[in-house]
Each structure stands twice: as structure tokens, then as C-alpha cells.
Design a protein around this motif. Structure first.
Motif, PDB file in Angstrom:
ATOM      1  N   GLY A 129       0.794  -1.220   0.000  1.00  0.00           N
ATOM      2  CA  GLY A 129       0.000   0.000   0.000  1.00  0.00           C
ATOM      3  C   GLY A 129       0.828   1.272   0.000  1.00  0.00           C
ATOM      4  O   GLY A 129       0.306   2.358   0.242  1.00  0.00           O
ATOM      5  N   CYS A 130       2.090   1.157  -0.303  1.00  0.00           N
ATOM      6  CA  CYS A 130       2.975   2.321  -0.369  1.00  0.00           C
ATOM      7  C   CYS A 130       2.607   3.195  -1.579  1.00  0.00           C
ATOM      8  O   CYS A 130       1.841   2.771  -2.450  1.00  0.00           O
ATOM      9  N   PRO A 131       3.144   4.405  -1.664  1.00  0.00           N
ATOM     10  CA  PRO A 131       2.835   5.270  -2.807  1.00  0.00           C
ATOM     11  C   PRO A 131       3.155   4.635  -4.169  1.00  0.00           C
ATOM     12  O   PRO A 131       2.414   4.829  -5.132  1.00  0.00           O
ATOM     13  N   LYS A 132       4.218   3.859  -4.247  1.00  0.00           N
ATOM     14  CA  LYS A 132       4.563   3.201  -5.518  1.00  0.00           C
ATOM     15  C   LYS A 132       3.517   2.153  -5.890  1.00  0.00           C
ATOM     16  O   LYS A 132       3.173   1.995  -7.054  1.00  0.00           O
ATOM     17  N   CYS A 133       3.016   1.451  -4.892  1.00  0.00           N
ATOM     18  CA  CYS A 133       1.979   0.443  -5.135  1.00  0.00           C
ATOM     19  C   CYS A 133       0.691   1.113  -5.606  1.00  0.00           C
ATOM     20  O   CYS A 133       0.019   0.636  -6.523  1.00  0.00           O
ATOM     21  N   LYS A 134       0.349   2.232  -4.976  1.00  0.00           N
ATOM     22  CA  LYS A 134      -0.848   2.975  -5.363  1.00  0.00           C
ATOM     23  C   LYS A 134      -0.730   3.504  -6.788  1.00  0.00           C
ATOM     24  O   LYS A 134      -1.693   3.483  -7.546  1.00  0.00           O
TER      25      LYS A 134
END
Length: 79
Positions: free
Chosen positions: A9-14
Motif C-alpha cells: 500500500g505504499c505510494p509506488k503500489c498505489k
């Protein structure tokens, strides 16, 4: 077509999730984009670095944020 974004759920995943949704929409492909957050499930699939992108159960990208065009190329390669 089933596309999964594996990550915590990190910014890269989002961003990967957002790019995958946009790619599906632009290609007008009948598909579903879902998120896989559980670390045990991510590890079970052999992913060592997130975000990862799975298309129809096959890991296509791991450890980087794919752009919309890159995801579209992967989808078109399957269809």
C-alpha cells in the motif's frame, strides 16, 4: 483478464494500481484490477520486491512502477 497489484500500500503500489486501471480503461479490455496486500501471499508468489504486477496469475513486473504504456504492452501481448 485479472490484473493484481502486489504490495503493502505504499505510494509506488498505489501508482501501479492507478496505472493498471488507466491501461485497462484505455484499451477497453474486459478486466479486473485488484490489490494484494498480505505479505504472506506476496511472498508465496515469489515476489521479493514490490510493487509487483500480475496478469492472469503470472508475475510480469516486480520492484518497479510500470507506466501505463508498459502495462498496455503487457496486456496486448496476452490478448
Amino acid at each position: 483478464m485479472k490484473i493484481e497489484v502486489l504490495g503493502t500500500g505504499c505510494p509506488k503500489c498505489k501508482k501501479t494500481y492507478k496505472n493498471a486501471k488507466k491501461a485497462i480503461k484505455e484499451l477497453e479490455v474486459d478486466g479486473e484490477v485488484t490489490k494484494v496486500y498480505e505479505t504472506a501471499e506476496i511472498a508465496k508468489r515469489g515476489v521479493m520486491s514490490t510493487p509487483a504486477l500480475s496478469i492472469n496469475g503470472e508475475i510480469k513486473i516486480s520492484g518497479e512502477v510500470p507506466g501505463v504504456e508498459e502495462i498496455k504492452d503487457l496486456i496486448e501481448g496476452i490478448n
